[in-house]
Design a protein around this motif. Sequence first.
Motif, mmCIF file in Angstrom:
data_model
loop_
_atom_site.group_PDB
_atom_site.id
_atom_site.type_symbol
_atom_site.label_atom_id
_atom_site.label_comp_id
_atom_site.label_asym_id
_atom_site.label_seq_id
_atom_site.Cartn_x
_atom_site.Cartn_y
_atom_site.Cartn_z
ATOM 1 N N ILE A 121 36.417 49.531 31.561
ATOM 2 C CA ILE A 121 35.151 49.491 30.820
ATOM 3 C C ILE A 121 35.407 49.091 29.372
ATOM 4 C CG2 ILE A 121 33.300 50.944 29.907
ATOM 5 C CD1 ILE A 121 33.519 52.568 32.547
ATOM 6 N N ILE A 122 36.382 49.745 28.748
ATOM 7 C CA ILE A 122 36.687 49.459 27.340
ATOM 8 C C ILE A 122 37.142 48.013 27.172
ATOM 9 C CG2 ILE A 122 38.210 50.053 25.413
ATOM 10 C CD1 ILE A 122 38.207 52.951 26.515
ATOM 11 N N ASN A 123 37.911 47.487 28.129
ATOM 12 C CA ASN A 123 38.353 46.090 28.063
ATOM 13 C C ASN A 123 37.173 45.144 27.889
ATOM 14 O OD1 ASN A 123 41.047 46.774 28.389
ATOM 15 N ND2 ASN A 123 41.147 46.192 30.548
ATOM 16 N N CYS A 124 36.110 45.359 28.649
ATOM 17 C CA CYS A 124 34.943 44.468 28.574
ATOM 18 C C CYS A 124 34.269 44.552 27.220
ATOM 19 C CB CYS A 124 33.954 44.810 29.695
ATOM 20 S SG CYS A 124 34.605 44.481 31.358
ATOM 21 N N HIS A 125 34.264 45.732 26.622
ATOM 22 C CA HIS A 125 33.656 45.873 25.293
ATOM 23 C C HIS A 125 34.537 45.246 24.210
ATOM 24 C CE1 HIS A 125 29.964 48.271 25.822
ATOM 25 N NE2 HIS A 125 30.539 48.599 26.968
ATOM 26 N N LEU A 126 35.843 45.423 24.325
ATOM 27 C CA LEU A 126 36.732 44.791 23.351
ATOM 28 C C LEU A 126 36.664 43.274 23.462
ATOM 29 C CD1 LEU A 126 39.870 47.110 23.644
ATOM 30 C CD2 LEU A 126 38.337 46.917 21.667
ATOM 31 N N ALA A 131 44.701 38.466 33.372
ATOM 32 C CA ALA A 131 45.491 38.083 34.547
ATOM 33 C C ALA A 131 45.426 39.171 35.616
ATOM 34 C CB ALA A 131 46.942 37.823 34.134
ATOM 35 N N SER A 132 45.472 40.419 35.182
ATOM 36 C CA SER A 132 45.378 41.521 36.134
ATOM 37 C C SER A 132 43.994 41.557 36.778
ATOM 38 C CB SER A 132 45.654 42.848 35.420
ATOM 39 O OG SER A 132 45.600 43.923 36.315
ATOM 40 N N ALA A 133 42.964 41.277 35.989
ATOM 41 C CA ALA A 133 41.604 41.282 36.522
ATOM 42 C C ALA A 133 41.408 40.184 37.562
ATOM 43 C CB ALA A 133 40.600 41.105 35.385
ATOM 44 N N ARG A 134 42.094 39.067 37.383
ATOM 45 C CA ARG A 134 41.943 37.946 38.312
ATOM 46 C C ARG A 134 42.752 38.139 39.603
ATOM 47 N NH1 ARG A 134 39.442 33.766 35.724
ATOM 48 N NH2 ARG A 134 39.826 33.409 33.501
ATOM 49 N N ARG A 135 43.716 39.024 39.565
ATOM 50 C CA ARG A 135 44.733 39.050 40.610
ATOM 51 C C ARG A 135 44.161 39.329 42.000
ATOM 52 N NH1 ARG A 135 48.543 42.077 37.900
ATOM 53 N NH2 ARG A 135 49.093 40.127 36.851
ATOM 54 N N ALA A 136 43.200 40.222 42.111
ATOM 55 C CA ALA A 136 42.689 40.611 43.431
ATOM 56 C C ALA A 136 41.483 39.792 43.850
ATOM 57 C CB ALA A 136 42.327 42.095 43.419
ATOM 58 N N ASP A 156 35.040 51.121 40.975
ATOM 59 C CA ASP A 156 34.538 50.857 39.620
ATOM 60 C C ASP A 156 35.425 49.850 38.883
ATOM 61 O OD1 ASP A 156 32.498 53.386 39.294
ATOM 62 O OD2 ASP A 156 34.315 53.935 40.375
ATOM 63 N N THR A 157 36.753 49.988 39.027
ATOM 64 C CA THR A 157 37.664 49.055 38.361
ATOM 65 C C THR A 157 37.457 47.635 38.878
ATOM 66 O OG1 THR A 157 39.289 50.829 38.094
ATOM 67 C CG2 THR A 157 40.075 48.586 37.829
ATOM 68 N N THR A 158 37.228 47.493 40.172
ATOM 69 C CA THR A 158 36.950 46.172 40.740
ATOM 70 C C THR A 158 35.738 45.544 40.070
ATOM 71 O OG1 THR A 158 37.860 46.822 42.887
ATOM 72 C CG2 THR A 158 36.346 44.943 42.862
ATOM 73 N N LEU A 159 34.696 46.336 39.873
ATOM 74 C CA LEU A 159 33.462 45.820 39.267
ATOM 75 C C LEU A 159 33.707 45.382 37.830
ATOM 76 C CD1 LEU A 159 30.376 45.402 39.604
ATOM 77 C CD2 LEU A 159 30.088 47.717 38.670
ATOM 78 N N PHE A 160 34.362 46.216 37.024
ATOM 79 C CA PHE A 160 34.538 45.879 35.607
ATOM 80 C C PHE A 160 35.640 44.838 35.409
ATOM 81 C CE2 PHE A 160 31.971 49.674 35.139
ATOM 82 C CZ PHE A 160 31.131 49.306 34.099
ATOM 83 N N ASN A 161 36.660 44.823 36.261
ATOM 84 C CA ASN A 161 37.620 43.713 36.222
ATOM 85 C C ASN A 161 36.919 42.404 36.555
ATOM 86 O OD1 ASN A 161 39.984 44.854 35.357
ATOM 87 N ND2 ASN A 161 40.907 45.041 37.385
ATOM 88 N N GLY A 162 36.028 42.460 37.552
ATOM 89 C CA GLY A 162 35.248 41.272 37.884
ATOM 90 C C GLY A 162 34.394 40.815 36.730
ATOM 91 N N LEU A 163 33.818 41.767 36.015
ATOM 92 C CA LEU A 163 33.011 41.426 34.844
ATOM 93 C C LEU A 163 33.864 40.749 33.772
ATOM 94 C CD1 LEU A 163 30.491 41.519 33.035
ATOM 95 C CD2 LEU A 163 31.083 43.909 32.491
ATOM 96 N N LEU A 164 35.059 41.279 33.513
ATOM 97 C CA LEU A 164 35.929 40.683 32.496
ATOM 98 C C LEU A 164 36.276 39.237 32.854
ATOM 99 C CD1 LEU A 164 37.605 41.177 29.890
ATOM 100 C CD2 LEU A 164 39.510 41.822 31.381
ATOM 101 N N ALA A 165 36.645 39.014 34.110
ATOM 102 C CA ALA A 165 36.988 37.658 34.536
ATOM 103 C C ALA A 165 35.769 36.734 34.479
ATOM 104 C CB ALA A 165 37.566 37.698 35.953
#
Length: 888
Positions: free
Chosen positions: A305-310, A248-253, A214-223
């Motif tokens: 999830i919250i990151n994407c909303h903020l 930066a963390s979302a882009r890392r992987a 799930d984190t991969t998906l929402f980190n991908g969304l943020l990036a």
Amino acid sequence: MKPTPDTIAVDTTCPYCGVGCGVKARPAMVEGDSSHPANSGRLCVKGAALHETLVPAGRLLAPRVKGREVDWTGAAGTVAGAIRDAVDRYGPGSVGFYLSGQLLTEDYYIANKLAKGFIGTPHVDTNSRLCMSSAVAAHKRAFGEDCVPGCYEDLELADLLVLAGSNAAWAHPVLYQRMKAASRTGRKVVVIDPRKTATTELADLHLALKPGTDTTLFNGLLAWLADQGRLDRDYLDNHCRGFEEALASARRAGHSVAVVARQCDLAPADVECFFRWFAETPRTVTAFSQGINQSVAGTDKGNSIINCHLATGRVGLPGAGPFSLTGQPNAMGGREVGGLANTLACHLDYDSPGARELVAGFWGTDRLPEQPGLKAVDLFDAVHQGEIRVLWIMGTNPAVSLPQSDRIREALARCPTVIVSDCVADTDTTAFADILLPAAGWGEKDGTVTNSERRISRQRKFLPLPGDVRPDWWIMSEVAGALGYGPAFRYEGPMDIFREHAALSGIAGRCFNIAPLASLDREQYDRLEPVQWPVVVDEDGSLRGTRRLFSDGAYATTDSKARLVPVETVAPVQSPTNDYPLIVNTGRVRDQWHTMTRTALAPRLLAHRTEPFIEVHPEEAERRGVLAGGLGILSGPDGGAYVGRIRVTPAMRAGEVFIPIHWNRRFTPEGLASSLIRRVTDPVSGQPESKHGIARLEPLETIWQARLMRRSEVPGTGMPGQYRVRQPLANSQLWSLAGNGKETWATIVADLLGGPPQLLMADPAEGRFRAARLCEGRLEGVLMVDSNGANLPDTDWLDSMFALAGLDESERRSLLAGRAFDGDDAGALVCSCFQVGEKRICQAIADGAGDVETLGQKLRCGTSCGSCLPELKALLAAVDTNRPVAQV
């Protein structure tokens, strides 16, 4: 005619999930409260059957010490003596409390005041740790306080509704019906869940992602949002901190659509579709539940999830925001009073400057601990290791619900003093109690609860207290008095406690503030209408709740800015191996609740899923050699095992299985999901990774299957077979049995039936044995054995025979056949509300009912709570295409 107490409906609140539905209750009937804003009169089948659970059977009615009934003076003195002795010899930290979301807020408040404030132990935690603590931690990291920003209306206003790790159709049925009713042109729904569940029937897009990604998906969304220029830069600049680090963390992987799709095991087109819909839809709500929380990285998942909303400025606005769907009726109320081991009352924390001194001063105590206590899993580890000498458990069943249940049982057996407050006498946990305290149940107690949208509602009493049963707050106050703390616990009723709690909230300085309710008089408390905190006073002096938080961009942090939190994907602790190749997912079923101590009292709630089961993909079933309808055994690396009926369904991903959480040792020795779950936890929240285990699946080889029906309950020990499941029916108790031993039925049938049978039939060549016992003309027991379980008759007709005062000759002759000679059966239950079975539905379809509306008109199925609609559609599709019914 003057109304009697039995005919006067009392406005109260449902005691099941965190939706917090309003109920109009009488002892013999319940109905939805059309005036309550949470449900507007809707009820799920569990809520609609609440009156069926108000039965005297199995109630704990008097205090017991070492199995002997005592009066309350003796019970309170014994509890106080055990606590005092432990504190004197080993210090306050040798005492632990384990609380429950089934407690009312007033009970929760007293538990924390007594334990933390006066006994001085920090080790006070709650079963909400298993449910919502990752969401709590994510809220606190992002917003500065444990706050759900939105309200239920947002689920309806959203133009894009994202359901992450939530089977709302079964876990929050009334909210699901509100979501469904809000369907309109242009509105889209995305369901993110490894399984195809009843909820995916609502989805325009189902992302059946690989578990743990799930984190991969929402980190991908943020990036992706950043790359596409779809961020709200003004909002980030003015109201947030930490964006660059989070990005930066979302882009890392690796964050491209292709990389995200590969890591999540999704189609790239589906990932890009989700990202595009999120970017293009200002009114987006992401609702998340246990599929997110119950993970070793649950807090990070929540923050992703919250990151994407903020980052898009979508918090606290109509139809926009992250939304945590609470599992229990008062999980949020427990969080408000400091029910979690790392919190203090009124959303204060041990590390908040001045918080400890503020609470200690308000309570008038110098014993408040300086450091947080042990969280649930660590608390029971301390019990196991002998560090906790006295453990007081209230309203919960940790011997079933906590990971590695065998170890929990060992811990309880080792603990010198186990105290259990409960309304049920016989649970997996009460079996280990040295002291049993009879607590009031739903309908007998009075107070408040808080639902998922921060709405405080009254739970009102409409039943007398039976026997020596008392409310939890009263029990703890009596113990406080016996410990010498009586002056601090002199309450006439729950209103006094609520007013004290509200007054403390006014000086705590948090978003959680209900101080205007501290001056309620008794009549105002009794008539309190549902209200969302924080509660404010308007210019005209009237009180008003707050629908949404943070709408102005001002958060509960020291600088009023929200925090985006850098998160990276953390894989589940256990990965499949050659010996244990399957991922085990756990969860709820539609008609059951927690460990079934309440719902199993209503036989119709067990008719939908009558036994523990294992859902498996067709390819996986073939690979493992298991057959639909047969029995399978899951074995884990730590020695745990689970036996269930195989359900073959394409709703599962290959390489994964799903099992329900509800069955316990009172119903089956072999069906505890927690036996396959390790006690690994999220490092921030302490929440166990209850949605993820590993196991191997093998068929349970049997040479016979049997059904034993008795008028009275039969103990599970000593019964034949490797598979034993009890199901309460309307008039009898049913045991489903299976085994691979060559049983000599003629020699054990009298023990199984409670006496020698009057009717008997044996056919050893076919592996068939039938027997029935009657007493003074009434049916007392039936045993039916066959080499093939498919040949065993359904039990509806036989159960009806137990209700008769006497059987005529035709009924006696029919017993060994298991059905009336001219009878029929309805098949597997589909609609619990109106008791409509699969065979009746299929016949109606064959007679021309071509859609769910027509089926509803003919049979009423699907016209109440709506939870059976996905199954009705599956039956319609199966009959239409003449193919096997998909199991949903």
